[in-house]
Design a protein around this motif. Sequence first.
Motif, PDB file in Angstrom:
ATOM      1  N   TYR A  27       5.048  13.384   0.533  1.00  0.00           N
ATOM      2  CA  TYR A  27       3.852  13.151   1.339  1.00  0.00           C
ATOM      3  C   TYR A  27       3.657  11.646   1.579  1.00  0.00           C
ATOM      4  O   TYR A  27       3.037  10.943   0.797  1.00  0.00           O
ATOM      5  CB  TYR A  27       2.624  13.770   0.667  1.00  0.00           C
ATOM      6  CG  TYR A  27       2.542  15.262   0.887  1.00  0.00           C
ATOM      7  CD1 TYR A  27       2.031  15.774   2.080  1.00  0.00           C
ATOM      8  CD2 TYR A  27       3.006  16.155  -0.061  1.00  0.00           C
ATOM      9  CE1 TYR A  27       1.978  17.140   2.308  1.00  0.00           C
ATOM     10  CE2 TYR A  27       2.962  17.528   0.157  1.00  0.00           C
ATOM     11  CZ  TYR A  27       2.437  18.001   1.345  1.00  0.00           C
ATOM     12  OH  TYR A  27       2.389  19.357   1.575  1.00  0.00           O
ATOM     13  N   TYR A  28       4.192  11.178   2.709  1.00  0.00           N
ATOM     14  CA  TYR A  28       4.042   9.769   3.072  1.00  0.00           C
ATOM     15  C   TYR A  28       2.576   9.395   3.258  1.00  0.00           C
ATOM     16  O   TYR A  28       2.159   8.282   2.930  1.00  0.00           O
ATOM     17  CB  TYR A  28       4.808   9.475   4.362  1.00  0.00           C
ATOM     18  CG  TYR A  28       6.257   9.869   4.335  1.00  0.00           C
ATOM     19  CD1 TYR A  28       7.122   9.408   3.341  1.00  0.00           C
ATOM     20  CD2 TYR A  28       6.789  10.713   5.309  1.00  0.00           C
ATOM     21  CE1 TYR A  28       8.447   9.771   3.317  1.00  0.00           C
ATOM     22  CE2 TYR A  28       8.125  11.087   5.294  1.00  0.00           C
ATOM     23  CZ  TYR A  28       8.946  10.620   4.290  1.00  0.00           C
ATOM     24  OH  TYR A  28      10.264  10.987   4.275  1.00  0.00           O
ATOM     25  N   ALA A  29       1.795  10.323   3.800  1.00  0.00           N
ATOM     26  CA  ALA A  29       0.374  10.038   4.044  1.00  0.00           C
ATOM     27  C   ALA A  29      -0.357   9.728   2.753  1.00  0.00           C
ATOM     28  O   ALA A  29      -1.303   8.927   2.740  1.00  0.00           O
ATOM     29  CB  ALA A  29      -0.283  11.228   4.751  1.00  0.00           C
ATOM     30  N   SER A  30       0.045  10.367   1.665  1.00  0.00           N
ATOM     31  CA  SER A  30      -0.562  10.086   0.366  1.00  0.00           C
ATOM     32  C   SER A  30       0.019   8.822  -0.257  1.00  0.00           C
ATOM     33  O   SER A  30      -0.715   7.973  -0.776  1.00  0.00           O
ATOM     34  CB  SER A  30      -0.344  11.276  -0.578  1.00  0.00           C
ATOM     35  OG  SER A  30      -0.828  10.995  -1.872  1.00  0.00           O
ATOM     36  N   ALA A  31       1.334   8.674  -0.195  1.00  0.00           N
ATOM     37  CA  ALA A  31       1.977   7.484  -0.763  1.00  0.00           C
ATOM     38  C   ALA A  31       1.436   6.206  -0.133  1.00  0.00           C
ATOM     39  O   ALA A  31       1.305   5.174  -0.806  1.00  0.00           O
ATOM     40  CB  ALA A  31       3.488   7.571  -0.560  1.00  0.00           C
ATOM     41  N   ASN A  32       1.083   6.272   1.140  1.00  0.00           N
ATOM     42  CA  ASN A  32       0.575   5.093   1.852  1.00  0.00           C
ATOM     43  C   ASN A  32      -0.862   4.744   1.480  1.00  0.00           C
ATOM     44  O   ASN A  32      -1.386   3.735   1.964  1.00  0.00           O
ATOM     45  CB  ASN A  32       0.685   5.308   3.363  1.00  0.00           C
ATOM     46  CG  ASN A  32       2.106   5.150   3.856  1.00  0.00           C
ATOM     47  OD1 ASN A  32       2.949   4.571   3.176  1.00  0.00           O
ATOM     48  ND2 ASN A  32       2.383   5.674   5.049  1.00  0.00           N
ATOM     49  N   ASP A  54      -3.968  -2.413  -2.664  1.00  0.00           N
ATOM     50  CA  ASP A  54      -5.319  -2.809  -3.038  1.00  0.00           C
ATOM     51  C   ASP A  54      -6.313  -2.233  -2.046  1.00  0.00           C
ATOM     52  O   ASP A  54      -6.153  -2.408  -0.828  1.00  0.00           O
ATOM     53  CB  ASP A  54      -5.416  -4.344  -3.058  1.00  0.00           C
ATOM     54  CG  ASP A  54      -6.795  -4.817  -3.454  1.00  0.00           C
ATOM     55  OD1 ASP A  54      -7.354  -4.289  -4.430  1.00  0.00           O
ATOM     56  OD2 ASP A  54      -7.323  -5.706  -2.762  1.00  0.00           O
ATOM     57  N   ASP A  55      -7.346  -1.544  -2.564  1.00  0.00           N
ATOM     58  CA  ASP A  55      -8.362  -0.922  -1.704  1.00  0.00           C
ATOM     59  C   ASP A  55      -7.657  -0.159  -0.567  1.00  0.00           C
ATOM     60  O   ASP A  55      -7.800  -0.490   0.615  1.00  0.00           O
ATOM     61  CB  ASP A  55      -9.297  -1.990  -1.144  1.00  0.00           C
ATOM     62  CG  ASP A  55     -10.565  -1.410  -0.536  1.00  0.00           C
ATOM     63  OD1 ASP A  55     -10.743  -0.166  -0.583  1.00  0.00           O
ATOM     64  OD2 ASP A  55     -11.375  -2.183   0.012  1.00  0.00           O
ATOM     65  N   PRO A  56      -6.907   0.885  -0.880  1.00  0.00           N
ATOM     66  CA  PRO A  56      -5.980   1.490   0.077  1.00  0.00           C
ATOM     67  C   PRO A  56      -6.620   2.139   1.295  1.00  0.00           C
ATOM     68  O   PRO A  56      -5.947   2.311   2.317  1.00  0.00           O
ATOM     69  CB  PRO A  56      -5.253   2.548  -0.771  1.00  0.00           C
ATOM     70  CG  PRO A  56      -6.187   2.878  -1.873  1.00  0.00           C
ATOM     71  CD  PRO A  56      -6.883   1.584  -2.185  1.00  0.00           C
ATOM     72  N   HIS A  57      -7.896   2.501   1.222  1.00  0.00           N
ATOM     73  CA  HIS A  57      -8.534   3.137   2.372  1.00  0.00           C
ATOM     74  C   HIS A  57      -9.094   2.121   3.365  1.00  0.00           C
ATOM     75  O   HIS A  57      -9.557   2.488   4.440  1.00  0.00           O
ATOM     76  CB  HIS A  57      -9.633   4.088   1.901  1.00  0.00           C
ATOM     77  CG  HIS A  57      -9.126   5.141   0.957  1.00  0.00           C
ATOM     78  ND1 HIS A  57      -8.184   6.086   1.323  1.00  0.00           N
ATOM     79  CD2 HIS A  57      -9.403   5.378  -0.350  1.00  0.00           C
ATOM     80  CE1 HIS A  57      -7.918   6.865   0.288  1.00  0.00           C
ATOM     81  NE2 HIS A  57      -8.639   6.448  -0.737  1.00  0.00           N
ATOM     82  N   ARG A  58      -9.053   0.832   3.001  1.00  0.00           N
ATOM     83  CA  ARG A  58      -9.539  -0.219   3.904  1.00  0.00           C
ATOM     84  C   ARG A  58      -8.487  -0.512   4.968  1.00  0.00           C
ATOM     85  O   ARG A  58      -7.300  -0.606   4.677  1.00  0.00           O
ATOM     86  CB  ARG A  58      -9.830  -1.498   3.112  1.00  0.00           C
ATOM     87  CG  ARG A  58     -10.469  -2.613   3.952  1.00  0.00           C
ATOM     88  CD  ARG A  58     -10.720  -3.873   3.141  1.00  0.00           C
ATOM     89  NE  ARG A  58      -9.501  -4.652   2.942  1.00  0.00           N
ATOM     90  CZ  ARG A  58      -8.912  -4.844   1.781  1.00  0.00           C
ATOM     91  NH1 ARG A  58      -9.398  -4.300   0.678  1.00  0.00           N
ATOM     92  NH2 ARG A  58      -7.815  -5.578   1.689  1.00  0.00           N
ATOM     93  N   PHE A  59      -8.941  -0.650   6.202  1.00  0.00           N
ATOM     94  CA  PHE A  59      -8.060  -1.053   7.299  1.00  0.00           C
ATOM     95  C   PHE A  59      -8.099  -2.563   7.389  1.00  0.00           C
ATOM     96  O   PHE A  59      -9.130  -3.159   7.704  1.00  0.00           O
ATOM     97  CB  PHE A  59      -8.528  -0.417   8.606  1.00  0.00           C
ATOM     98  CG  PHE A  59      -7.728  -0.833   9.814  1.00  0.00           C
ATOM     99  CD1 PHE A  59      -6.373  -0.543   9.904  1.00  0.00           C
ATOM    100  CD2 PHE A  59      -8.338  -1.506  10.866  1.00  0.00           C
ATOM    101  CE1 PHE A  59      -5.636  -0.926  11.019  1.00  0.00           C
ATOM    102  CE2 PHE A  59      -7.615  -1.886  11.987  1.00  0.00           C
ATOM    103  CZ  PHE A  59      -6.262  -1.601  12.061  1.00  0.00           C
ATOM    104  N   ASP A  60      -6.978  -3.208   7.097  1.00  0.00           N
ATOM    105  CA  ASP A  60      -6.918  -4.664   6.998  1.00  0.00           C
ATOM    106  C   ASP A  60      -5.676  -5.153   7.735  1.00  0.00           C
ATOM    107  O   ASP A  60      -4.551  -4.999   7.251  1.00  0.00           O
ATOM    108  CB  ASP A  60      -6.873  -5.078   5.524  1.00  0.00           C
ATOM    109  CG  ASP A  60      -6.739  -6.583   5.337  1.00  0.00           C
ATOM    110  OD1 ASP A  60      -6.796  -7.329   6.337  1.00  0.00           O
ATOM    111  OD2 ASP A  60      -6.572  -7.014   4.177  1.00  0.00           O
ATOM    112  N   ILE A  61      -5.857  -5.748   8.909  1.00  0.00           N
ATOM    113  CA  ILE A  61      -4.713  -6.152   9.728  1.00  0.00           C
ATOM    114  C   ILE A  61      -3.947  -7.326   9.137  1.00  0.00           C
ATOM    115  O   ILE A  61      -2.850  -7.657   9.619  1.00  0.00           O
ATOM    116  CB  ILE A  61      -5.128  -6.488  11.171  1.00  0.00           C
ATOM    117  CG1 ILE A  61      -5.996  -7.755  11.202  1.00  0.00           C
ATOM    118  CG2 ILE A  61      -5.828  -5.314  11.831  1.00  0.00           C
ATOM    119  CD1 ILE A  61      -6.062  -8.405  12.566  1.00  0.00           C
ATOM    120  N   THR A  62      -4.483  -7.954   8.075  1.00  0.00           N
ATOM    121  CA  THR A  62      -3.774  -9.066   7.436  1.00  0.00           C
ATOM    122  C   THR A  62      -3.096  -8.620   6.143  1.00  0.00           C
ATOM    123  O   THR A  62      -2.567  -9.460   5.411  1.00  0.00           O
ATOM    124  CB  THR A  62      -4.740 -10.220   7.122  1.00  0.00           C
ATOM    125  OG1 THR A  62      -5.694  -9.803   6.126  1.00  0.00           O
ATOM    126  CG2 THR A  62      -5.488 -10.673   8.367  1.00  0.00           C
TER     127      THR A  62
END
Length: 419
Positions: free
Chosen positions: A334-339, A346-354
């Motif tokens: 499950y790539y969606a989970s591994a990602n 760090d804080d994996p659910h945050r969308f951070d373009i940097t």
Amino acid sequence: MTPVTRPAPLDDIDLSDIEFWSRPSAERHAAFARLRAQPAPVFFTEPDLGPIPSGPGYYALVRHADVVEASRNPQVFASEPSAVSIPDMPEGFGEFFGSMINVDDPRHARLRRIVSRGFTPRMLARLEDDVQRQAERIVAELEQTGPCDFVAHAAARLPLVVICEMMGIPERHHRMVFENSNIVLAGHDRDYLGDDIDTALGRLLTAGSELAGLLSELAAERRAHPTNDLTSALVNANIDGESLTDAELGSFFVLLAVAGNETTRNAISHGLKLLTLHPEQRDLWWSDFEAHAATAVEEIIRHASPVVWMRRTVTRDHEMNGHHYRAGDKAVLYYASANRDEAVFDDPHRFDITRTPNPHLGFGGPGPHFCLGAHLARREITVMFRELHRRLPTIHSTGKPERLVSNFVNGIKAMPCSF
């Protein structure tokens, strides 16, 4: 006395139930977080699909470390008989719809060696000019159209045209390629597959046959009158005496039309949705597009995970990360989970373009099956957002996306936009 912390019960999580995949994204990711907290991979039973016998069940590999290790060890975690279907489909079905994705070495190495001719630096350099030209045309037309469905008018068009031009497919066939690729990756969506399994299998086989038939006709032309497109390169390829059979060529085109079209289209669609939901990230990217483009594209792919999973089959008894697998076990990566693994991001659910580093598995794990078209996909996503930034900097989604009902592709069928 310190209380013992136990993982939360999992009775409400069933990855085999399509209802799970119809839940909101946040709920699904919360469920995967609970699965990652388990001390061992969780086993799921397979659903009864009527004409397809119910299989033995599968282990869900949801941690980044497990997915990476399994990907690096294809001798144990094999792609045969199928990487793209959890149930065991009829013989030949997986190879026809998955080409080299569903085979292992030495056959996989042979196929990849031949088709890699289409992804040489010289070929990709020529494609980059095509991507730029097509993106400019699509965004210019979008500007004239005004508020509309972003998927149909922008996200879906760029990869479709690029793949078709890459293969030398005339424009009159582009719509057919688009519609049939939708069916091949429709998952459980009744809009594409109908209401029952027999209808779904019929439509799936028809779509694959039409795509393969189109390339068969084109291949015959290119053998007699070669041009500089990928079809000519493939039908006339002879690498150390090796070439593609007609069946292998048709199967590879089904793979290319589907993987090269659907996944990039969904990454672009998710990208606009993410930038709309996180305007501070859009403002940051727009403030210096080139400085943030590379990390922004990687973060879109990580966050969206357009391909949710791939299957592997265990070839022999094997110990991995404290769990014993038996020969014949199915494992779903499950790539969606591994990602979203907290142990890696760090804080994996945050969308951070940097975000950096960003060792996402959006193009698959390391190993022989890493996506052959990763460079092209990154290029298409980058160029599309560069053109949107340049011509339509205020573009944003204006409504809830219509999601594909699928456990395999994180797809968006339609999404309104304005600017």
